[in-house]
Design an enzyme around this catalytic site. Sequence first.
Site, PDB file in Angstrom:
ATOM      1  N   GLY A   1     -48.629  12.265  79.674  1.00 28.52           N
ATOM      2  CA  GLY A   1     -49.798  12.144  79.081  1.00 28.52           C
ATOM      3  C   GLY A   1     -50.764  12.902  79.947  1.00 28.52           C
ATOM      4  O   GLY A   1     -50.611  14.157  80.406  1.00 28.52           O
ATOM      5  N   ALA A   2     -51.966  12.248  79.921  1.00 26.74           N
ATOM      6  CA  ALA A   2     -53.139  13.051  80.769  1.00 26.74           C
ATOM      7  C   ALA A   2     -52.540  13.544  82.274  1.00 26.74           C
ATOM      8  O   ALA A   2     -52.748  14.952  82.610  1.00 26.74           O
ATOM      9  CB  ALA A   2     -54.327  12.278  80.962  1.00 26.74           C
TER      10      ALA A   2
ATOM     11  N   GLY B   1     -49.687  13.496  83.776  1.00 28.62           N
ATOM     12  CA  GLY B   1     -48.529  14.003  84.118  1.00 28.62           C
ATOM     13  C   GLY B   1     -48.656  15.682  83.366  1.00 28.62           C
ATOM     14  O   GLY B   1     -48.204  16.545  83.901  1.00 28.62           O
TER      15      GLY B   1
ATOM     16  N   ALA C   1     -57.708  13.247  84.753  1.00 35.84           N
ATOM     17  CA  ALA C   1     -57.233  14.157  83.587  1.00 35.84           C
ATOM     18  C   ALA C   1     -57.719  13.267  82.183  1.00 35.84           C
ATOM     19  O   ALA C   1     -57.689  12.079  82.416  1.00 35.84           O
ATOM     20  CB  ALA C   1     -55.872  14.265  83.480  1.00 35.84           C
TER      21      ALA C   1
ATOM     22  N   LYS D   1     -58.234   3.201  96.443  1.00 34.77           N
ATOM     23  CA  LYS D   1     -58.179   3.674  95.066  1.00 34.77           C
ATOM     24  C   LYS D   1     -58.328   2.429  93.995  1.00 34.77           C
ATOM     25  O   LYS D   1     -58.950   2.665  92.898  1.00 34.77           O
ATOM     26  CB  LYS D   1     -56.916   4.233  94.841  1.00 34.77           C
ATOM     27  CG  LYS D   1     -56.640   4.877  93.462  1.00 34.77           C
ATOM     28  CD  LYS D   1     -57.853   6.241  93.209  1.00 34.77           C
ATOM     29  CE  LYS D   1     -58.090   6.612  91.821  1.00 34.77           C
ATOM     30  NZ  LYS D   1     -56.817   7.136  91.167  1.00 34.77           N
TER      31      LYS D   1
ATOM     32  N   ASN E   1     -60.722   1.699  90.696  1.00 31.88           N
ATOM     33  CA  ASN E   1     -60.361   1.271  89.263  1.00 31.88           C
ATOM     34  C   ASN E   1     -60.797   0.018  89.026  1.00 31.88           C
ATOM     35  O   ASN E   1     -61.011  -0.381  87.915  1.00 31.88           O
ATOM     36  CB  ASN E   1     -58.804   1.622  89.387  1.00 31.88           C
ATOM     37  CG  ASN E   1     -58.195   2.746  89.555  1.00 31.88           C
ATOM     38  OD1 ASN E   1     -57.493   3.316  90.391  1.00 31.88           O
ATOM     39  ND2 ASN E   1     -58.909   3.625  88.791  1.00 31.88           N
TER      40      ASN E   1
ATOM     41  N   ASN F   1     -63.201   1.299  86.233  1.00 33.30           N
ATOM     42  CA  ASN F   1     -62.182   0.979  84.956  1.00 33.30           C
ATOM     43  C   ASN F   1     -62.669   0.044  83.867  1.00 33.30           C
ATOM     44  O   ASN F   1     -62.836   0.244  82.871  1.00 33.30           O
ATOM     45  CB  ASN F   1     -60.883   1.169  85.246  1.00 33.30           C
ATOM     46  CG  ASN F   1     -60.345   2.506  85.760  1.00 33.30           C
ATOM     47  OD1 ASN F   1     -61.047   3.199  86.520  1.00 33.30           O
ATOM     48  ND2 ASN F   1     -59.162   2.807  85.654  1.00 33.30           N
TER      49      ASN F   1
ATOM     50  N   SER G   1     -59.539   6.011  82.703  1.00 35.65           N
ATOM     51  CA  SER G   1     -58.600   6.158  81.757  1.00 35.65           C
ATOM     52  C   SER G   1     -58.540   4.756  81.091  1.00 35.65           C
ATOM     53  O   SER G   1     -58.056   4.811  79.677  1.00 35.65           O
ATOM     54  CB  SER G   1     -57.226   6.503  82.573  1.00 35.65           C
ATOM     55  OG  SER G   1     -57.115   5.263  83.612  1.00 35.65           O
TER      56      SER G   1
HETATM   57  P1  NAD Z   1     -51.749   8.392  79.565  1.00 33.55           P
HETATM   58  O1  NAD Z   1     -51.933   7.239  78.957  1.00 33.55           O
HETATM   59  O2  NAD Z   1     -52.505   9.701  79.108  1.00 33.55           O
HETATM   60  O3  NAD Z   1     -50.199   8.719  79.430  1.00 33.55           O
HETATM   61  C1  NAD Z   1     -49.080   7.743  79.717  1.00 33.55           C
HETATM   62  C2  NAD Z   1     -48.251   7.741  78.594  1.00 33.55           C
HETATM   63  O4  NAD Z   1     -48.760   7.296  77.428  1.00 33.55           O
HETATM   64  C3  NAD Z   1     -47.577   9.113  78.304  1.00 33.55           C
HETATM   65  O5  NAD Z   1     -46.288   8.964  77.985  1.00 33.55           O
HETATM   66  C4  NAD Z   1     -48.522   9.636  77.135  1.00 33.55           C
HETATM   67  O6  NAD Z   1     -47.432  10.370  76.308  1.00 33.55           O
HETATM   68  C5  NAD Z   1     -48.388   8.109  76.235  1.00 33.55           C
HETATM   69  N1  NAD Z   1     -49.663   8.160  75.425  1.00 33.55           N
HETATM   70  C6  NAD Z   1     -50.959   8.627  75.759  1.00 33.55           C
HETATM   71  N2  NAD Z   1     -51.751   8.284  74.578  1.00 33.55           N
HETATM   72  C7  NAD Z   1     -50.899   8.159  73.632  1.00 33.55           C
HETATM   73  C8  NAD Z   1     -51.298   7.577  72.162  1.00 33.55           C
HETATM   74  N3  NAD Z   1     -52.385   7.721  71.869  1.00 33.55           N
HETATM   75  N4  NAD Z   1     -50.147   7.092  71.678  1.00 33.55           N
HETATM   76  C9  NAD Z   1     -48.849   6.641  72.305  1.00 33.55           C
HETATM   77  N5  NAD Z   1     -48.637   7.139  73.274  1.00 33.55           N
HETATM   78  C10 NAD Z   1     -49.608   7.666  74.190  1.00 33.55           C
HETATM   79  O7  NAD Z   1     -52.133   8.108  80.993  1.00 33.55           O
HETATM   80  P2  NAD Z   1     -52.654   8.809  82.140  1.00 33.55           P
HETATM   81  O8  NAD Z   1     -54.147   8.843  81.898  1.00 33.55           O
HETATM   82  O9  NAD Z   1     -52.033  10.053  82.451  1.00 33.55           O
HETATM   83  O10 NAD Z   1     -52.151   7.769  83.331  1.00 33.55           O
HETATM   84  C11 NAD Z   1     -51.025   7.770  83.984  1.00 33.55           C
HETATM   85  C12 NAD Z   1     -51.158   7.038  85.383  1.00 33.55           C
HETATM   86  O11 NAD Z   1     -51.976   7.605  86.187  1.00 33.55           O
HETATM   87  C13 NAD Z   1     -51.883   5.578  85.170  1.00 33.55           C
HETATM   88  O12 NAD Z   1     -51.329   4.668  86.026  1.00 33.55           O
HETATM   89  C14 NAD Z   1     -53.352   5.923  85.187  1.00 33.55           C
HETATM   90  O13 NAD Z   1     -54.057   4.621  85.819  1.00 33.55           O
HETATM   91  C15 NAD Z   1     -53.245   6.699  86.558  1.00 33.55           C
HETATM   92  N6  NAD Z   1     -54.470   7.602  86.609  1.00 33.55           N
HETATM   93  C16 NAD Z   1     -54.963   8.131  85.849  1.00 33.55           C
HETATM   94  C17 NAD Z   1     -56.244   8.909  85.843  1.00 33.55           C
HETATM   95  C18 NAD Z   1     -56.785   9.787  84.728  1.00 33.55           C
HETATM   96  O14 NAD Z   1     -57.866  10.491  85.118  1.00 33.55           O
HETATM   97  N7  NAD Z   1     -56.281   9.743  83.609  1.00 33.55           N
HETATM   98  C19 NAD Z   1     -56.430   9.379  87.026  1.00 33.55           C
HETATM   99  C20 NAD Z   1     -55.945   8.768  88.155  1.00 33.55           C
HETATM  100  C21 NAD Z   1     -54.555   7.881  87.954  1.00 33.55           C
HETATM  101  C1  AOT Z   2     -60.702   8.223  88.909  1.00 28.84           C
HETATM  102  N1  AOT Z   2     -60.183   7.777  87.381  1.00 28.84           N
HETATM  103  O1  AOT Z   2     -58.431   6.948  88.522  1.00 28.84           O
HETATM  104  C2  AOT Z   2     -60.029   9.081  89.606  1.00 28.84           C
HETATM  105  O2  AOT Z   2     -59.439   7.312  85.371  1.00 28.84           O
HETATM  106  O3  AOT Z   2     -57.987   5.700  86.009  1.00 28.84           O
HETATM  107  C3  AOT Z   2     -58.730   6.716  86.356  1.00 28.84           C
HETATM  108  C4  AOT Z   2     -59.149   7.044  87.478  1.00 28.84           C
HETATM  109  C5  AOT Z   2     -60.635   9.558  90.955  1.00 28.84           C
HETATM  110  C6  AOT Z   2     -61.890   8.991  91.303  1.00 28.84           C
HETATM  111  C7  AOT Z   2     -62.595   8.461  90.463  1.00 28.84           C
HETATM  112  C8  AOT Z   2     -62.036   8.000  89.281  1.00 28.84           C
END
Ligand code: NAD
Ligand code: AOT
Length: 313
Positions: free
Chosen positions: A9-10, A12, A132, A188, A192, A196, A261
């Site tokens: 996803g985002a 990854g 992301a 962290k 969140n 969040n 997210s």
């Molecule tokens: P994401 O939701 O973008 O992706 C996770 C999974 O969900 C992937 O397999 C993706 O293909 C699937 N997915 C995404 N949208 C979908 C939809 N509309 N329908 C069906 N499947 C869907 O997750 P992410 O934001 O990459 O987060 C992954 C981990 O990292 C989480 O634990 C999150 O809290 C953490 N995280 C996220 C961010 C961020 O900015 N996004 C930052 C730091 C940590």
């Molecule tokens: C974030 N955001 O972790 C990351 O969107 O889940 C999220 C997340 C770094 C600093 C501030 C917010």
Amino acid sequence: MKIIIAGAGAMGSRFALMLHQARNDVILIDGWPDHIEAIKKNGLQANLNGEHVQAEIPIYNQKAAGTVDFAADLVIVFTKVMQLDGMLQSIKPLIHAHTKVLCLLNGIGHEDIIEKYVPLDNILLGNTMWTAELEGPGKVKLFGAGGVELTNLGTAGEAGAAAVIQVLNDAQLNANYSHNIMASIYKKACINGTMNGLCTILDSNMADFGDTTVADPIVESIVGEFYQVAQAQGIPLDQEDVLAQVKACYNRETIGLHHPSMYQDLIISHRLTEIDYINGTIVRKGKEHGIATPYCLFLTQLVHAKEQLLKAK
Ligand code: NAD
Ligand code: AOT
């Protein structure tokens, strides 16, 4: 290095793109059919700090992971917490005796799930300040900078993580070894546990929330509960330092325009959230230690109510 991104996803996609650009052999494994088809057809498309980037990275459906011929040195899991067990189950045939598994998911306690599939010596646990956003199937928006902190849960310690840290740093992912990962994870989790849920319920980005006159007292009350629960478990947190990091999220020039997210999941895509693994964990651990956590409980309940109102899946 041969690297599997399990959950593309985002986040990854960000890690895959940066590691691919640094000439690693990267493949993606995911479970969202539309996303898989889009990446197969058009490559992974990214808006990387305003520049359009397209990368041809092989992607496979996790249902067929058993048929993938790829001896990975490293698996980076980037599912949502609720999908982590299912993903590890799917990719079990791809995890060999030498394969390290790195988990940077938000939230607390993921090692309990990973330990079922991977020996402790091969588990790298940490957290990341990178961000992301998914714009749609096959498309991500990647802005700003970040870092990674990780630890090796096994006896090899820092030496057992050195090769992975080197690979992350060669890809400009800014990784450091942490000797106190639980403090980093709680720090962290305080971001969140505030940004969040609050931005999701209030339908705002972090900067707009930070501009409200009540942002600081709300954030201070929530962080106070995380602090007490951490303290009861012997995890050293510097409350002032944590609050400074949380309030730095209000900054419009750096990260404040980011929608957390959880907002992207629930408000934009009507998907279930990770609230039970963030504020919900503090409520559960608070009960174990006799600590009242009314702010975390209320925020968890509000997010669950919103999930139900939006019929999130
Ligand atoms: P994401 O939701 O973008 O992706 C996770 C999974 O969900 C992937 O397999 C993706 O293909 C699937 N997915 C995404 N949208 C979908 C939809 N509309 N329908 C069906 N499947 C869907 O997750 P992410 O934001 O990459 O987060 C992954 C981990 O990292 C989480 O634990 C999150 O809290 C953490 N995280 C996220 C961010 C961020 O900015 N996004 C930052 C730091 C940590
Ligand atoms: C974030 N955001 O972790 C990351 O969107 O889940 C999220 C997340 C770094 C600093 C501030 C917010």
